[in-house]
Structures are given as structure tokens and as C-alpha cells.
Design a protein around this motif. Structure first.
Motif, PDB file in Angstrom:
ATOM      1  N   LYS A 451       0.859  -1.181   0.000  1.00  0.00           N
ATOM      2  CA  LYS A 451       0.000   0.000   0.000  1.00  0.00           C
ATOM      3  C   LYS A 451       0.899   1.236   0.000  1.00  0.00           C
ATOM      4  CE  LYS A 451      -3.265   2.709   2.778  1.00  0.00           C
ATOM      5  NZ  LYS A 451      -4.220   2.969   1.680  1.00  0.00           N
ATOM      6  N   ASP A 452       0.891   1.984  -1.100  1.00  0.00           N
ATOM      7  CA  ASP A 452       1.644   3.229  -1.182  1.00  0.00           C
ATOM      8  C   ASP A 452       0.788   4.353  -0.626  1.00  0.00           C
ATOM      9  OD1 ASP A 452       4.183   2.506  -2.596  1.00  0.00           O
ATOM     10  OD2 ASP A 452       2.755   1.760  -4.084  1.00  0.00           O
ATOM     11  N   LEU A 453       1.353   5.123   0.265  1.00  0.00           N
ATOM     12  CA  LEU A 453       0.597   6.142   0.973  1.00  0.00           C
ATOM     13  C   LEU A 453       0.503   7.442   0.185  1.00  0.00           C
ATOM     14  CD1 LEU A 453       2.160   5.644   4.522  1.00  0.00           C
ATOM     15  CD2 LEU A 453       0.064   4.630   3.610  1.00  0.00           C
ATOM     16  N   THR A 454      -0.664   8.071   0.266  1.00  0.00           N
ATOM     17  CA  THR A 454      -0.803   9.423  -0.274  1.00  0.00           C
ATOM     18  C   THR A 454      -0.135  10.391   0.705  1.00  0.00           C
ATOM     19  OG1 THR A 454      -2.882   9.850   0.880  1.00  0.00           O
ATOM     20  CG2 THR A 454      -3.015   8.800  -1.296  1.00  0.00           C
ATOM     21  N   ALA A 455      -0.020  11.646   0.308  1.00  0.00           N
ATOM     22  CA  ALA A 455       0.615  12.642   1.179  1.00  0.00           C
ATOM     23  C   ALA A 455      -0.124  12.764   2.504  1.00  0.00           C
ATOM     24  CB  ALA A 455       0.677  13.990   0.470  1.00  0.00           C
ATOM     25  N   ASP A 456      -1.461  12.832   2.453  1.00  0.00           N
ATOM     26  CA  ASP A 456      -2.255  12.964   3.682  1.00  0.00           C
ATOM     27  C   ASP A 456      -2.126  11.723   4.559  1.00  0.00           C
ATOM     28  OD1 ASP A 456      -3.095  15.470   2.972  1.00  0.00           O
ATOM     29  OD2 ASP A 456      -4.996  14.785   2.088  1.00  0.00           O
ATOM     30  N   GLU A 457      -2.129  10.552   3.929  1.00  0.00           N
ATOM     31  CA  GLU A 457      -1.992   9.307   4.693  1.00  0.00           C
ATOM     32  C   GLU A 457      -0.619   9.231   5.360  1.00  0.00           C
ATOM     33  OE1 GLU A 457      -4.880   6.134   2.310  1.00  0.00           O
ATOM     34  OE2 GLU A 457      -2.836   6.499   1.594  1.00  0.00           O
ATOM     35  N   TYR A 458       0.391   9.675   4.634  1.00  0.00           N
ATOM     36  CA  TYR A 458       1.738   9.635   5.198  1.00  0.00           C
ATOM     37  C   TYR A 458       1.854  10.528   6.431  1.00  0.00           C
ATOM     38  CZ  TYR A 458       6.720  10.161   5.888  1.00  0.00           C
ATOM     39  OH  TYR A 458       7.955  10.189   6.460  1.00  0.00           O
ATOM     40  N   VAL A 459       1.310  11.739   6.337  1.00  0.00           N
ATOM     41  CA  VAL A 459       1.366  12.666   7.469  1.00  0.00           C
ATOM     42  C   VAL A 459       0.673  12.045   8.686  1.00  0.00           C
ATOM     43  CG1 VAL A 459       0.569  14.898   8.343  1.00  0.00           C
ATOM     44  CG2 VAL A 459       1.550  14.741   6.054  1.00  0.00           C
ATOM     45  N   LYS A 460      -0.486  11.433   8.452  1.00  0.00           N
ATOM     46  CA  LYS A 460      -1.236  10.799   9.552  1.00  0.00           C
ATOM     47  C   LYS A 460      -0.446   9.633  10.134  1.00  0.00           C
ATOM     48  CE  LYS A 460      -5.770   8.724  10.558  1.00  0.00           C
ATOM     49  NZ  LYS A 460      -7.082   8.347   9.985  1.00  0.00           N
ATOM     50  N   TYR A 461       0.106   8.800   9.275  1.00  0.00           N
ATOM     51  CA  TYR A 461       0.849   7.614   9.698  1.00  0.00           C
ATOM     52  C   TYR A 461       2.137   7.999  10.435  1.00  0.00           C
ATOM     53  CZ  TYR A 461       4.035   3.616   9.019  1.00  0.00           C
ATOM     54  OH  TYR A 461       4.959   2.611   9.194  1.00  0.00           O
ATOM     55  N   ALA A 462       2.914   8.889   9.850  1.00  0.00           N
ATOM     56  CA  ALA A 462       4.197   9.277  10.444  1.00  0.00           C
ATOM     57  C   ALA A 462       4.006   9.962  11.794  1.00  0.00           C
ATOM     58  CB  ALA A 462       4.953  10.200   9.495  1.00  0.00           C
ATOM     59  N   THR A 463       2.968  10.784  11.882  1.00  0.00           N
ATOM     60  CA  THR A 463       2.703  11.487  13.143  1.00  0.00           C
ATOM     61  C   THR A 463       2.293  10.503  14.236  1.00  0.00           C
ATOM     62  OG1 THR A 463       2.002  13.465  11.916  1.00  0.00           O
ATOM     63  CG2 THR A 463       1.361  13.311  14.233  1.00  0.00           C
ATOM     64  N   ALA A 464       1.365   9.605  13.897  1.00  0.00           N
ATOM     65  CA  ALA A 464       0.886   8.632  14.886  1.00  0.00           C
ATOM     66  C   ALA A 464       2.000   7.687  15.312  1.00  0.00           C
ATOM     67  CB  ALA A 464      -0.285   7.845  14.307  1.00  0.00           C
ATOM     68  N   LYS A 465       2.757   7.179  14.364  1.00  0.00           N
ATOM     69  CA  LYS A 465       3.848   6.243  14.670  1.00  0.00           C
ATOM     70  C   LYS A 465       4.898   6.905  15.558  1.00  0.00           C
ATOM     71  CE  LYS A 465       7.668   3.815  12.329  1.00  0.00           C
ATOM     72  NZ  LYS A 465       8.765   4.622  12.899  1.00  0.00           N
ATOM     73  N   GLY A 466       5.330   8.098  15.192  1.00  0.00           N
ATOM     74  CA  GLY A 466       6.389   8.775  15.936  1.00  0.00           C
ATOM     75  C   GLY A 466       5.979   9.159  17.338  1.00  0.00           C
ATOM     76  N   LYS A 467       4.789   9.745  17.478  1.00  0.00           N
ATOM     77  CA  LYS A 467       4.341  10.178  18.805  1.00  0.00           C
ATOM     78  C   LYS A 467       4.126   8.996  19.744  1.00  0.00           C
ATOM     79  CE  LYS A 467       2.311  14.643  17.661  1.00  0.00           C
ATOM     80  NZ  LYS A 467       1.092  15.488  17.666  1.00  0.00           N
ATOM     81  N   ALA A 468       3.528   7.931  19.237  1.00  0.00           N
ATOM     82  CA  ALA A 468       3.309   6.742  20.066  1.00  0.00           C
ATOM     83  C   ALA A 468       4.641   6.114  20.472  1.00  0.00           C
ATOM     84  CB  ALA A 468       2.443   5.732  19.326  1.00  0.00           C
ATOM     85  N   SER A 469       5.607   6.109  19.566  1.00  0.00           N
ATOM     86  CA  SER A 469       6.933   5.560  19.878  1.00  0.00           C
ATOM     87  C   SER A 469       7.578   6.342  21.019  1.00  0.00           C
ATOM     88  CB  SER A 469       7.836   5.609  18.642  1.00  0.00           C
ATOM     89  OG  SER A 469       7.353   4.763  17.619  1.00  0.00           O
ATOM     90  N   TYR A 470       7.491   7.660  20.955  1.00  0.00           N
ATOM     91  CA  TYR A 470       8.104   8.511  21.977  1.00  0.00           C
ATOM     92  C   TYR A 470       7.436   8.305  23.339  1.00  0.00           C
ATOM     93  CZ  TYR A 470      10.161  12.645  24.161  1.00  0.00           C
ATOM     94  OH  TYR A 470      10.861  13.477  25.004  1.00  0.00           O
ATOM     95  N   GLU A 471       6.108   8.355  23.352  1.00  0.00           N
ATOM     96  CA  GLU A 471       5.365   8.255  24.615  1.00  0.00           C
ATOM     97  C   GLU A 471       5.546   6.884  25.262  1.00  0.00           C
ATOM     98  OE1 GLU A 471       1.383   9.238  23.581  1.00  0.00           O
ATOM     99  OE2 GLU A 471       1.853  11.323  23.068  1.00  0.00           O
ATOM    100  N   LEU A 472       5.433   5.843  24.465  1.00  0.00           N
ATOM    101  CA  LEU A 472       5.519   4.489  25.009  1.00  0.00           C
ATOM    102  C   LEU A 472       6.928   4.172  25.499  1.00  0.00           C
ATOM    103  CD1 LEU A 472       4.226   1.809  25.632  1.00  0.00           C
ATOM    104  CD2 LEU A 472       4.469   1.153  23.219  1.00  0.00           C
ATOM    105  N   THR A 473       7.936   4.552  24.711  1.00  0.00           N
ATOM    106  CA  THR A 473       9.321   4.293  25.113  1.00  0.00           C
ATOM    107  C   THR A 473       9.663   5.065  26.384  1.00  0.00           C
ATOM    108  OG1 THR A 473       9.905   4.017  22.771  1.00  0.00           O
ATOM    109  CG2 THR A 473      11.717   4.277  24.315  1.00  0.00           C
ATOM    110  N   SER A 474       9.164   6.296  26.492  1.00  0.00           N
ATOM    111  CA  SER A 474       9.417   7.094  27.693  1.00  0.00           C
ATOM    112  C   SER A 474       8.833   6.421  28.931  1.00  0.00           C
ATOM    113  CB  SER A 474       8.823   8.493  27.537  1.00  0.00           C
ATOM    114  OG  SER A 474       9.452   9.207  26.492  1.00  0.00           O
ATOM    115  N   LYS A 475       7.608   5.930  28.837  1.00  0.00           N
ATOM    116  CA  LYS A 475       6.967   5.254  29.980  1.00  0.00           C
ATOM    117  C   LYS A 475       7.717   3.992  30.373  1.00  0.00           C
ATOM    118  CE  LYS A 475       2.286   6.960  29.009  1.00  0.00           C
ATOM    119  NZ  LYS A 475       0.925   6.586  28.554  1.00  0.00           N
TER     120      LYS A 475
END
Length: 611
Positions: A451-475
Motif C-alpha cells: 500500500k503506497d501512501l498518499t501525502a495525507d496518509e503519510y502525514v497521519k501515519y508518520a505522526t501517529a507512529k512517531g508520537k506513540a513511539s516517543y510516549e511508550l518508550t518514555s513510559k
């Protein structure tokens, strides 16, 4: 130095200004007749031709403002050293050698001089009676290196002001003086420049050792990316308050200075004494800061295009040609336009190319890079999202505009959290790159299909992945259970945190994406009061229990594997009976023993080990 001598030297500049201007810093045809060059007509449109000539005139006039004091000081210095009086200078007689020396110094100070290296670089891509292929190559060279003489001369100055320049001055130049082929004054100047450059090398190494300067950042690309995520910049001053300010624009002085910085970083990275290879490695990077100069921006764009082609599995040749063509066509777009475009952007933007678009990826990338230089036109531009799901920007429009227009440096704030410090320590100790976060990919598989992501999908995916990674790893890293683990298990904990964040981010973008079993169980555990960090810690604690205990005959003892899993879970602090029961079920503990308490589990296992 006498004031009257300096005044006469200042006034003498009017007699040599045309010679100092020469072929021009912005005209690579350094040996061409200047009046022929000025008479050339580039554009058929009168308005464009007028703007072109005005621009060139303003650039040359600006250089003359800086050339005059350099000429005056050099001429006065030469006259003072050779017994030439102010009266003799006013008459202008027998000043051939003095003026030649001062003209050369003034041209060198503004990078207008012509030497063997700059002359060779200026000729690249230029041939007389060129055929179609040679003309095409010439156009490509004009696109990649529109101004060749200036960076060539900056590199020459950088070598002159370095240990290499000192070595040349003490050997080649002194030998030429003895043969009468070089004036002693010029040789002394060259040796002095080499001494200053050598001191700059030492200063760079000293400040790097104090932690105040960062050079290339070492050879570990994985670690460099992680450090950039925290705000570190290459070739930058790093103040104690965390402010990072790039210094690459200070060329040529920056070139030998950063040789010293890179030498220190190379030695430190090797954790051994200095070797000749370390020095050679540092010297070979002498031109790196130059690549950040605006006059080499087109060359930098080519390197970016090559990196893009490599990451996106496209043709490197096509990427380079596209970049060269774009640079050639946009050379005459005023720099102020690009500065204005960036000034009014609240966020740092980047070009996103979509698979399946009616334009090829190369064309999308080319148009996107071009639109970044033209106010009001944004083609395939999205916010730059880092590995932690953050975009970069500022709400201060005035400060942003001042930085883009007036500040030659890039500034950032180095901010390192306790979690990031732990990740750095863990990487240094284990060498496992999977503990360092990565930016989101532009595609993923759904039911075995890409599945190749559109620009909007990429922004949503990258934001969700990165923020969750930061929060979860910190905890996870802040938990007491994490600190009780070995480094090997800590690596697995961090890796699972990234895997969990990535899987859920994909599911947010595509409802048809099915997360792996353990992620599904971790999500289900929330309704039972099990946090995701609790589930990951329990999974890591039990993942190596792949079999149970065996008796003296080598036969597997019933329920021993389940009891081992239960024992590991009982050791995790902060869990109540309800949470443990869910973990027992989710991690494969048999129904027959799930009700056992800790004491009973330990007793049963002790008995099994005695069999």
C-alpha cells in the motif's frame, strides 16, 4: 604604518579598480575581454536583460567596497616594507610590483583571483565548437555549478590556511625564493597563512574537546541521525544552554578549523591514540563545510536527489539530470523569493512524491523543489515529520523572516530527554541499531499487498507512529521493572515499543490492516487494566521460555512451562491478581494452574527440578 601612506594607497585604488574587477567573480570566463563580456546579450527580453545586468553590476560593486580597503592596506604594507614613500606613491611611478601585489591580495580577499585550480574548475563543461552532446553536458554543468570560480577559490584559501599551506610555504615557496622565482614577501605571506591555519586546526580540536563545537559528527550514520533528532547540527557551535549555530558559512576560515574538530572526533570515536589515518580522514573532510554555501546549493541538490533516488529505488541518472535541469531553469529566480517563501511557512516543508501519480516520482520531486523557491506555489509539499512524529516550525513570523533573510547560519535547540539519553547509552553498550527510532516509510503491506501512501496518509501515519513511539518508550524506560532488566532485554523492550506503535499507526491509516497477535492482545489488555508497558515487559520476561522442565529420563514435565511463565510474571512489580490473570491467559499459561499463587508456583517448580 604611516597614516599618509595608507591614505595615498586608498586613493590609488581608483587607478586599478578595473584591473581588480577583472573578468569578474561571477563570470567564469576569467580570461575573456571584459568589454566583450559586458556587451553580451543573454535575454531577448529587454526587461530581463536589464535586470540581469543590474544584478551583476550590484554584485561587482559590492565586491569593490570590500576590495578597496584590502588593496589599500596591502599596498601601504608593501610600500612600507620596501621603503616607498607616500610622495612616491602619489606620483605613481615604479609601482608595478607593489600594485601587482596589492591587486592580488584584494582579489584573493574577495575570491576574484585566478589561479590554476580555479581556472581549471571554471572551464568545466565549456568547449569551443561544441556538438549537441557537449552542449547538453555544458548546460548540466551550468545547472549543477552556476558559480565555479568562487567555491574553487574558497577551497584554495582553505588549503592555504592549513598545515598543508604551511608545509608548501616552508618547502616549495622558500625554494622558489632562493631561485629568484618568487618574491620573499609573497613567501612570508604564504607561510603566515599556513601558520594561522595550523593554529585554527589546533583551536578546532581544543574547542571540540570542550564540547563546544561539533564537526561531521563521526562515521556512525545511525547515531548521527539520532543526534540530529535531538537538535544537533553538523559543523556547528554548541553552547552550554543547548543552542546550536552552524558555522560552515565562515569559509575559508572554517575549513582548517573543522579539520581540527573532525580530527578530535575521529580519535575520540576510535578511543585510541592519534594515528596518521585519523589525520588523513580529517583532512579529506576539509571541503564538507563548503557544500553548505549558497553558491554550492545546486550541487547539494544533486546529492539530495541521489539520496532520494537511492531511498525510492529510482534511476540515479534521471534524478541527477532532473536536478541539474531544475537548477539551471531556476538560477534566475531571485534568492529573495525562496527566502520569502520559507519566511511565511510556519513549518519546515518537504516534497512528497506519490506512487501512481500521473507524474513520475522524479518529475514530482523536481516540481516540488522548484515550488519551494516561488512564493504562493506549493507542489506536493507536506510538513517534515521526524522520527518522533514532530514537525519543525515557529510561530514567530518576524523572527523566522529575519533568520531566512539576514542570518547566514541555521540555529536549533539541542534538547535530550532522559529517555533519549538511555537510548544512546543502550546503543553504545550493545551496538543494536533497533533501539534508535526511524522515520516512517512511505508504504506498508496490507494482507500481503503493498500500500503506497498518499501525502495525507503519510502525514497521519508518520505522526501517529512517531508520537506513540516517543510516549511508550518514555513510559517503559521510566519504569522500575525496566531498570531491573539486562541490556539485552532492554533492547527487546524498546524494539517492541516501536513495533507496537508502528502497527497501531498503520491500522489508523488503513482499517483493513490487521495487527499482529501480540499487539492485538496488548490492546485488549487495556480493558483489564493492563497498560501497554506492562504487557511489553511481561512479554519480554517470558519470551525466552520456549519449553518446560525435563525429568531425569528426559521427559517434559506437565505444566512446567506454564509455571515458569507464571513465575516470571509474578516477579514484575506493580501488578495485581486481576492483571496477572489476564497476562497468564494472554501469554499461554494452562487453565489448570492459572489459579496458583506465587508461593505455590515456586514450590511446584522446586519440586519439579528435583525430579
Amino acid at each position: 604604518m604611516k597614516r599618509d601612506l595608507l591614505k595615498e594607497a586608498w586613493d590609488d585604488f581608483a587607478n586599478v579598480q578595473d584591473i581588480v574587477k577583472g573578468g569578474g567573480k561571477y563570470n567564469d570566463a576569467a580570461n575573456a575581454n571584459r568589454y566583450i563580456e559586458e556587451g553580451r546579450k543573454i535575454y531577448k527580453t529587454k526587461a530581463l536583460e536589464r535586470v540581469r545586468k543590474l544584478n551583476s553590476e550590484l554584485l561587482d560593486r559590492e565586491d569593490m567596497w570590500f576590495s578597496k580597503p584590502h588593496y589599500a592596506y596591502a599596498l601601504a604594507q608593501y610600500c612600507s616594507a620596501n621603503g616607498i614613500t607616500a610622495e612616491q606613491l602619489r606620483r605613481g611611478k615604479a609601482l608595478g610590483n607593489a600594485r601587482a601585489y596589492a591587486i592580488k591580495e584584494a582579489q584573493k580577499a574577495t575570491y576574484r583571483d585566478t589561479n590554476a585550480f580555479s581556472q581549471a574548475i571554471s572551464k568545466l563543461g565549456k568547449t569551443r565548437n561544441a556538438n549537441a552532446v557537449e552542449k547538453a553536458i555544458g548546460v548540466a554543468m551550468e545547472g549543477v555549478l552556476p558559480f565555479r570560480k568562487t567555491p574553487a577559490n574558497i577551497l584554495v584559501r582553505g588549503v592555504e590556511y592549513s598545515p598543508l599551506g604551511l608545509l608548501k610555504g616552508l618547502t616549495v615557496d622558500l625554494a622558489r625564493v632562493r631561485k629568484g622565482e618568487m618574491d620573499a614577501t609573497e613567501a612570508i605571506d604564504n607561510i603566515s597563512a599556513g601558520l594561522v591555519g595550523t593554529e585554527l586546526v589546533a583551536l578546532g580540536a581544543f574547542l571540540a574537546a570542550q564540547g563546544l563545537i561539533r564537526g561531521a559528527g563521526g562515521s556512525d550514520e545511525e547515531k548521527k541521525e539520532f543526534e540530529e533528532l535531538q537538535g544537533h547540527q553538523d559543523y556547528a557551535l554548541e553552547l552550554p544552554d543547548g543552542t546550536s549555530v552552524t558555522l560552515d558559512w565562515l569559509a575559508p576560515e572554517a575549513l582548517p578549523f573543522f579539520v581540527g574538530v573532525n580530527l578530535y572526533e575521529t580519535i575520540k570515536e576510535g578511543k585510541k591514540g592519534a594515528k596518521l589515518a585519523d589525520l588523513l580522514s580529517a583532512v579529506t573532510n576539509i571541503s564538507d563545510p563548503m557544500l553548505e554555501l549558497s553558491c554550492l546549493q545546486s550541487l547539494n541538490d544533486v546529492f539530495d536527489s541521489l539520496a532520494y533516488a537511492n531511498d525510492n529505488d529510482t534511476s540515479a541518472l534521471v534524478a541527477v539530470l532532473s536536478s541539474a535541469t531544475t537548477s539551471y531553469l531556476t538560477q534566475y529566480v531571485p534568492t529573495l523569493f525562496g527566502q520569502a517563501e520559507r519566511s511565511f511557512q510556519k513549518e519546515r516543508m518537504t516534497t512528497y512524491t506519490e506512487k501512481g501519480n500521473w507524474l513520475t516520482s522524479d518529475m514530482q520531486y523536481t516540481l516540488g523543489k522548484t515550488s519551494a523557491k516561488i512564493p504562493g506555489w506549493d507542489f506536493q509539499q507536506i510538513p517534515y515529520i521526524d522520527a518522533w512524529g514532530r514537525s519543525e516550525g515557529t510561530e514567530n513570523a518576524v523572527g523566522n523572516a529575519m533568520n531566512n533573510v539576514l542570518n547566514p547560519a541555521y540555529t536549533s535547540k539541542v534538547e535530550t530527554s532522559a529517555m533519549e539519553k538511555e537510548l544512546t547509552r543502550l546503543y553504545d553498550e550493545t551496538g543494536e541499531a533497533k533501539v534508535l527510532p526511524k522515520r516512517a516509510d512511505k508504504y506498508f503491506n496490507v494482507d500481503g499487498e503493498r500500500k503506497d501512501l498518499t501525502a495525507d496518509e503519510y502525514v497521519k501515519y508518520a505522526t501517529a507512529k512517531g508520537k506513540a513511539s516517543y510516549e511508550l518508550t518514555s513510559k517503559l524506560i521510566l519504569s522500575s521493572a525496566y531498570h531491573a532488566l539486562s541490556d539485552e532485554d532492554k533492547v527487546e523492550v524498546v524494539s517492541m515499543a516501536y513495533e507496537y506503535a508502528n502497527a497501531n499507526a498503520k491500522a489508523k491509516v488503513d482499517a483493513g490492516y490487521s495487527v499482529v497477535s501480540w499487539v492485538e492482545k496488548a490492546n485488549a489488555g487495556k480493558s483489564h487494566g493492563i497498560t501497554v508497558p506492562d504487557y511489553i515487559l511481561a512479554r519480554v520476561a517470558t519470551q525466552n521460555i520456549d519449553s518446560g522442565l525435563k525429568d531425569r529420563n528426559g521427559d517434559m514435565i506437565d505444566n512446567s512451562k506454564s509455571l515458569l511463565i507464571m513465575q516470571a510474571i509474578y516477579k514484575i512489580p506493580g501488578l495485581n491478581d486481576s492483571k496477572r490473570q489476564y497476562l497468564f491467559e494472554a501469554l499461554g499459561v494452562g487453565k489448570k494452574v492459572r489459579h496458583y499463587n506465587k508461593v505455590l508456583v515456586d514450590r511446584k517448580l522446586d519440586a519439579m527440578r528435583r525430579k
